[in-house]
Design a protein around this motif. Structure first.
Motif, PDB file in Angstrom:
ATOM      1  N   GLU A 253      86.119 120.362 -15.552  1.00 37.65           N
ATOM      2  CA  GLU A 253      84.675 120.301 -15.321  1.00 37.65           C
ATOM      3  C   GLU A 253      84.410 119.352 -14.167  1.00 37.65           C
ATOM      4  O   GLU A 253      84.967 118.245 -14.135  1.00 37.65           O
ATOM      5  N   ASP A 254      83.580 119.792 -13.198  1.00 42.17           N
ATOM      6  CA  ASP A 254      83.269 118.880 -12.087  1.00 42.17           C
ATOM      7  C   ASP A 254      82.098 117.981 -12.472  1.00 42.17           C
ATOM      8  O   ASP A 254      81.566 118.062 -13.585  1.00 42.17           O
ATOM      9  N   ASP A 255      81.676 117.126 -11.521  1.00 42.56           N
ATOM     10  CA  ASP A 255      80.658 116.131 -11.871  1.00 42.56           C
ATOM     11  C   ASP A 255      79.278 116.737 -12.095  1.00 42.56           C
ATOM     12  O   ASP A 255      78.357 116.059 -12.555  1.00 42.56           O
ATOM     13  N   GLU A 256      79.124 118.025 -11.787  1.00 41.80           N
ATOM     14  CA  GLU A 256      77.850 118.704 -12.053  1.00 41.80           C
ATOM     15  C   GLU A 256      77.920 119.570 -13.315  1.00 41.80           C
ATOM     16  O   GLU A 256      76.967 120.301 -13.623  1.00 41.80           O
TER      17      GLU A 256
ATOM     18  N   ASN B 278      80.069 122.044 -13.879  1.00 40.99           N
ATOM     19  CA  ASN B 278      80.591 123.394 -13.662  1.00 40.99           C
ATOM     20  C   ASN B 278      81.998 123.509 -14.244  1.00 40.99           C
ATOM     21  O   ASN B 278      82.852 122.651 -13.998  1.00 40.99           O
TER      22      ASN B 278
END
Length: 409
Positions: free
Chosen positions: A100-103, A105
């Motif tokens: 999971e990225d920092d947004e 996603n």
């Protein structure tokens, strides 16, 4: 440089479970760049760093190649060219191979989210079979998530079976094995861990003494479940339901090993199985280098659990010997844990899970009566040395006789 949250933190968030630890993978970075940003290196095998503020682990994206036997038989390669997918494909299960990225996603190249919905523990790639520790890990996850309906995928169980038959499990160190076993025993359904190990043939490799219990009958009058192995799993299940500590759960797992050595001609009785089991318990203790408190309790429960079940019938002198053996005067907790393990043994029987265990209250009262005998009056009467020890023993025996009389009345 790109940073992703990976593994258990992503899985547990999607399951709606509390997230306790965050692990991060860093893509497109070098060791030097991590140093420059203040990350502290840990571990010598591959580039893992601690965040300068949070202290959480950040690992450079890496690939791995099998280069030897066992858990440690891998060569790792980390460089800015290694992609996120390259890193995720080397993980054990699809539900642990999401990022999971920092947004927020999600990157899910191996359909881990679908396997979460299907309640399936499925391997990521055939490389799963290169690491014998994964047999224990998958069985542990099966124990953790059994309450949510998770099962091991048939193809994954087959790879686990192949690993078990390959002899690679023998390459696991005692320390790594114990870490997985102890964590698994503290899960909500530790009996599932043992059952999965048995289903893939790993239990026979790791604990043949325990595997030998399955198929061995016991008297139906005392054990409606009949099978000794099934009984052991039920005892372990009760220990978890009653939130027992690791020492008690370990003792519950090993308490009946002696029944696996009873000659078939003597079935379903198991005369002197307590004594016969001691060497087997000792062997398992040593094989996994269990902590001392776990080792001691397992041996004591193995030897004396039937004493506990017959506590109300024991002579005062036998009660005293039992209390002395446990050193209840200096180590009261160990005797309490012994009683707990014996109660789990009594409850781990088909249809008898809710029955009362009056022996627990009786044994605690006996320990209290013996401990209540004061030494000082005997010293004041002039007793010293060996004579003092004898006088103290006699006073405790009298106290236990009085306790028995009052309990009977």
């Amino acid at each position: 440089m790109q940073i992703y949250k990976v593994g258990g933190a992503v899985r547990d968030r999607l399951l709606g479970r509390p997230v306790t630890d965050n692990d991060w993978v860093v893509v497109g970075a070098t060791v030097e760049q991590m140093h420059d940003k203040g990350f502290r290196p840990v571990g010598s095998d591959f580039p893992v760093f601690l965040h300068p503020d949070s202290g959480e682990e950040y690992a450079l994206a890496r690939t791995e190649r099998k280069s030897g036997v066992g858990y440690g038989g891998f060569t790792f390669h980390a460089s800015p060219e290694v992609t996120l997918e390259d890193d995720l494909i080397r993980r054990d299960l699809t539900i642990n191979a999401m990022a999971e990225d920092d947004e927020g996603n999600l990157t899910d190249p191996f359909n881990g989210q679908q396997d979460l919905q299907d309640r399936l523990l499925r391997h990521v790639s055939p490389a799963f079979a290169e690491d014998p520790l994964r047999v224990l890990r998958v069985a542990r996850f099966a124990a953790r998530f059994a309450g949510l309906g998770f099962t091991v995928a048939p193809q994954t169980l087959e790879l686990m079976r192949q690993l078990s038959e390959s002899g690679e499990l023998q390459a696991l160190t005692a320390e790594r094995s114990w870490k997985e076993i102890s964590r698994a025993l503290m899960e909500d359904q530790p009996q599932v861990f043992i059952q999965v190990l048995r289903d893939c043939g790993a239990l026979k490799q790791l604990m043949p003494e325990l595997d030998a219990l399955f198929g061995v009958p016991q008297p139906a009058a005392h054990h409606p479940e009949i099978d000794s192995g099934v009984h052991t799993l039920a005892v372990l299940e009760q220990a978890a339901l009653h939130h027992q500590p690791l020492t008690v759960r370990w003792a519950c797992l090993l308490h009946d090993l002696g029944k696996g050595t009873t000659p078939e001609a003597e079935w379903p009785r198991h005369i002197a199985h307590e004594k016969r089991g001691l060497k087997l318990i000792e062997a398992v203790n040593q094989r996994f280098k269990a902590p001392r408190d776990c080792q001691e309790l397992a041996l004591l429960v193995g030897e004396f659990h039937t004493h506990s079940h017959r506590a109300l019938e024991l002579k005062a002198s036998t009660l005293l010997e039992l209390l002395q053996r446990f050193d209840v005067y200096r180590r009261p907790q160990r005797f309490d844990e012994f009683i707990a393990a014996c109660e789990m043994d009594a409850r781990g029987r088909l249809g008898l899970e809710q029955r009362e265990y009056p022996q627990a209250h009786y044994l605690r009262g006996a320990a209290q009566a013996a401990r209540a005998v004061a030494v000082q009056p005997l010293v004041q009467q002039g007793y010293t040395g060996q004579a003092l020890g004898e006088a103290l023993k006699k006073a405790r025996l009298n106290a236990l006789k009085a306790y028995k009389d009052s309990a009977a009345g």
